[in-house]
Design a protein around this motif. Structure first.
Motif, PDB file in Angstrom:
ATOM      1  N   UNK A   1       0.908  -1.042  -0.011  1.00 50.86           N
ATOM      2  CA  UNK A   1       0.086  -0.111   0.161  1.00 50.86           C
ATOM      3  C   UNK A   1       0.850   1.407  -0.094  1.00 50.86           C
ATOM      4  N   UNK A   2       2.014   1.139   0.709  1.00 52.70           N
ATOM      5  CA  UNK A   2       2.876   2.208   0.916  1.00 52.70           C
ATOM      6  C   UNK A   2       3.544   2.557  -0.463  1.00 52.70           C
ATOM      7  N   UNK A   3       3.547   1.777  -1.375  1.00 52.94           N
ATOM      8  CA  UNK A   3       4.210   2.039  -2.739  1.00 52.94           C
ATOM      9  C   UNK A   3       3.341   1.934  -3.743  1.00 52.94           C
ATOM     10  N   UNK A   4       2.030   1.990  -3.337  1.00 48.57           N
ATOM     11  CA  UNK A   4       0.938   2.002  -4.426  1.00 48.57           C
ATOM     12  C   UNK A   4       0.762   3.432  -5.308  1.00 48.57           C
ATOM     13  N   UNK A   5       0.157   3.299  -6.448  1.00 51.95           N
ATOM     14  CA  UNK A   5       0.036   4.608  -7.267  1.00 51.95           C
ATOM     15  C   UNK A   5      -1.022   5.686  -6.526  1.00 51.95           C
TER      16      UNK A   5
ATOM     17  N   UNK B   1      20.982   1.648   8.307  1.00 52.80           N
ATOM     18  CA  UNK B   1      19.848   1.714   9.194  1.00 52.80           C
ATOM     19  C   UNK B   1      18.950   0.460   8.514  1.00 52.80           C
ATOM     20  N   UNK B   2      18.214  -0.500   9.171  1.00 55.95           N
ATOM     21  CA  UNK B   2      17.240  -1.392   8.642  1.00 55.95           C
ATOM     22  C   UNK B   2      15.982  -0.778   8.533  1.00 55.95           C
ATOM     23  N   UNK B   3      15.121  -1.497   7.607  1.00 49.22           N
ATOM     24  CA  UNK B   3      13.913  -1.192   7.541  1.00 49.22           C
ATOM     25  C   UNK B   3      13.074  -0.746   8.487  1.00 49.22           C
ATOM     26  N   UNK B   4      12.233   0.221   8.524  1.00 46.08           N
ATOM     27  CA  UNK B   4      11.209   0.575   9.290  1.00 46.08           C
ATOM     28  C   UNK B   4       9.944   0.153   9.069  1.00 46.08           C
ATOM     29  N   UNK B   5       9.089   0.682   9.866  1.00 45.78           N
ATOM     30  CA  UNK B   5       7.658   0.010   9.659  1.00 45.78           C
ATOM     31  C   UNK B   5       6.827   0.484   8.397  1.00 45.78           C
TER      32      UNK B   5
ATOM     33  N   UNK C   1      20.699   9.269   3.032  1.00 39.08           N
ATOM     34  CA  UNK C   1      19.342   9.485   2.774  1.00 39.08           C
ATOM     35  C   UNK C   1      18.424   8.164   2.982  1.00 39.08           C
ATOM     36  N   UNK C   2      17.057   8.176   2.872  1.00 40.28           N
ATOM     37  CA  UNK C   2      16.285   6.995   2.645  1.00 40.28           C
ATOM     38  C   UNK C   2      16.013   6.550   1.376  1.00 40.28           C
ATOM     39  N   UNK C   3      15.641   5.093   1.212  1.00 43.70           N
ATOM     40  CA  UNK C   3      15.360   4.586  -0.190  1.00 43.70           C
ATOM     41  C   UNK C   3      14.426   3.214   0.320  1.00 43.70           C
ATOM     42  N   UNK C   4      13.834   2.945  -0.534  1.00 39.02           N
ATOM     43  CA  UNK C   4      12.683   1.795  -0.576  1.00 39.02           C
ATOM     44  C   UNK C   4      13.587   0.358  -0.234  1.00 39.02           C
ATOM     45  N   UNK C   5      13.281  -0.194   0.767  1.00 37.77           N
ATOM     46  CA  UNK C   5      13.809  -1.543   1.299  1.00 37.77           C
ATOM     47  C   UNK C   5      13.796  -2.632  -0.003  1.00 37.77           C
ATOM     48  N   UNK C   6      12.618  -2.528  -0.807  1.00 37.89           N
ATOM     49  CA  UNK C   6      12.315  -3.606  -1.880  1.00 37.89           C
ATOM     50  C   UNK C   6      13.050  -3.190  -3.149  1.00 37.89           C
TER      51      UNK C   6
ATOM     52  N   UNK D   1      -7.321   6.410   3.232  1.00 42.43           N
ATOM     53  CA  UNK D   1      -8.511   5.597   3.215  1.00 42.43           C
ATOM     54  C   UNK D   1      -7.893   4.010   3.253  1.00 42.43           C
ATOM     55  N   UNK D   2      -7.034   3.731   2.304  1.00 47.08           N
ATOM     56  CA  UNK D   2      -6.652   2.308   2.028  1.00 47.08           C
ATOM     57  C   UNK D   2      -5.829   1.820   3.487  1.00 47.08           C
TER      58      UNK D   2
END
Length: 390
Positions: A70-74, A362-366, A380-385, A82-83
């Motif tokens: 959901x976090x990476x959804x369009x 740093x490891x993946x957060x929630x 900086x930050x980046x998507x874990x997947x 809402x989702x």
């Protein structure tokens, strides 16, 4: 045929009557039946507790599975919010059903077990003290009644026996009186036999009536003593019914989600979030973030300026790069390789190409984000997947 059936049914009803000696055992057996019912109630709702625990686990697993997607959804804006609210609602419901499981086992189950232990007292050689007390009381009350009934039954059988004999003699007398072939002396002898049989029948009948009168006189006392023991048994059963009613109401309270304020709050918040979906606001956000509303540097005339880097600045840059690498190493950096291209959308996000290697510090957060350091020292930050470990 119907009359016979009715008589048989009435006879069965009388034979099963509480007042018949020995039939009080059904009332005595209620104690053991109630004890077993408590075991069944505890087992039943322990199984329901397992259902609630499994449901809570499945809700949590479902939420955790979909959160990164959901976090990476369009989707974006109020629609994305809402989702996400469906997932956060599932987490809160999972917590509620877990507490429901604990209540059914630790509160309701233990309550029934404790009451069962206090209310039923097992005997060393089996059975329960309550059953024995009621059984002894009923047996003591029925003993004199049973003796009188036995005496009455014996008197009735004797009376019926002589009555049958008298009836046969009367039939012989009537047959002889209408038959000219029977001699007068024989008729007289039959008549004397009938009179003797009648006298015996009258005597036995009087004895039967006397015994019946004794039984009838004793009946009120018998009924009073039996009802006294029965009322004690009823009082014990009333206490059991009252307790189990309260236990069932407690279970109902824990299971009834329609009146639970926390559950109401979950669905109320979810409904409000869904109603807050605003197409105009979302379109405005997209326009200002990715559309014509974005700020930009329109072309302007710029004078050429020679850029010179002093040796001191170059040395400073190298020192900063080494410091960044040492920092990532000190906090346990892990070397990773980019699987896809990624363009940072915010100022605190990294931008890298597929195949580029850098350090994860740093490891993946929630939310599914990691922190890393590029080769040039940018952090900086980046998507874990988007990466894999090297």
């Amino acid at each position: 045929m119907s009359a016979i059936t009715s008589e048989n049914g009435l006879e069965d009803a009388h034979s099963k009557s509480f007042w018949v000696p020995g039939n009080y055992q059904r009332t005595v057996k209620r104690t053991e039946d109630s004890f077993q019912a408590c075991n069944d109630i505890v087992a039943c709702f322990q199984e329901r507790a397992r259902v609630e625990r499994q449901y809570a686990q499945q809700l949590a697993e479902w939420s955790n599975k979909w959160k990164p997607l959901v976090e990476t959804s369009p989707l974006y804006g109020s629609l994305l919010k809402a989702w996400k609210c469906f997932l956060s609602s599932a987490d809160r419901l999972a917590s509620y059903h877990s507490s429901m499981c604990r209540s059914l086992v630790a509160e309701d189950g233990d309550r029934v077990r404790s009451w069962q232990k206090e209310s039923f007292h097992k005997k060393f050689f089996g059975g329960f003290k309550e059953s024995q007390d009621f059984g002894t009381g009923f047996a003591r009350a029925q003993k004199p009644w049973a003796k009188r009934l036995k005496k009455l039954d014996k008197a009735r059988s004797a009376y019926h026996k002589v009555s049958r004999r008298e009836h046969l003699v009367r039939e012989r007398e009537a047959h002889a009186a209408g038959n000219p072939d029977v001699a007068i002396e024989k008729q007289k002898k039959i008549q004397e036999e009938r009179e003797a049989a009648q006298q015996v029948a009258d005597k036995v009948r009087a004895r039967y009536e006397k015994v019946l009168e004794e039984v009838s006189r004793y009946a009120p006392r018998y009924m009073e003593e039996m009802e006294c023991i029965f009322d004690q048994s009823q009082e014990e059963e009333r206490k059991r019914i009252s307790f189990l009613k309260e236990a069932f109401l407690s279970i109902h309270k824990h299971l009834d989600v329609t009146t639970n304020q926390s559950v109401k709050a979950v669905y109320s918040e979810l409904h409000n979030t869904l109603m807050a979906i605003d197409d105009q606001e979302d379109l405005r956000w997209w326009k200002n973030t990715y559309g014509p509303g974005m700020p930009t540097d329109w072309p302007q005339f710029q004078e050429w300026k020679q850029e010179k880097k002093t040796k001191k600045e170059k040395v400073k840059k190298v020192v900063e790069q080494k410091a960044a690498i040492e920092k990532s190493t000190m906090i346990g950096g892990v070397k990773v390789r980019a699987l896809y291209d990624y363009d940072g959308q915010e100022t605190d996000e990294l931008t890298f190409k597929s195949g580029e290697e850098f350090l994860k510090i740093e490891d993946e957060d929630d939310q599914g984000w990691c922190r890393g350091v590029l080769e040039g020292g940018r952090e900086g930050l980046y998507p874990a997947n988007y990466v894999e470990a090297v």
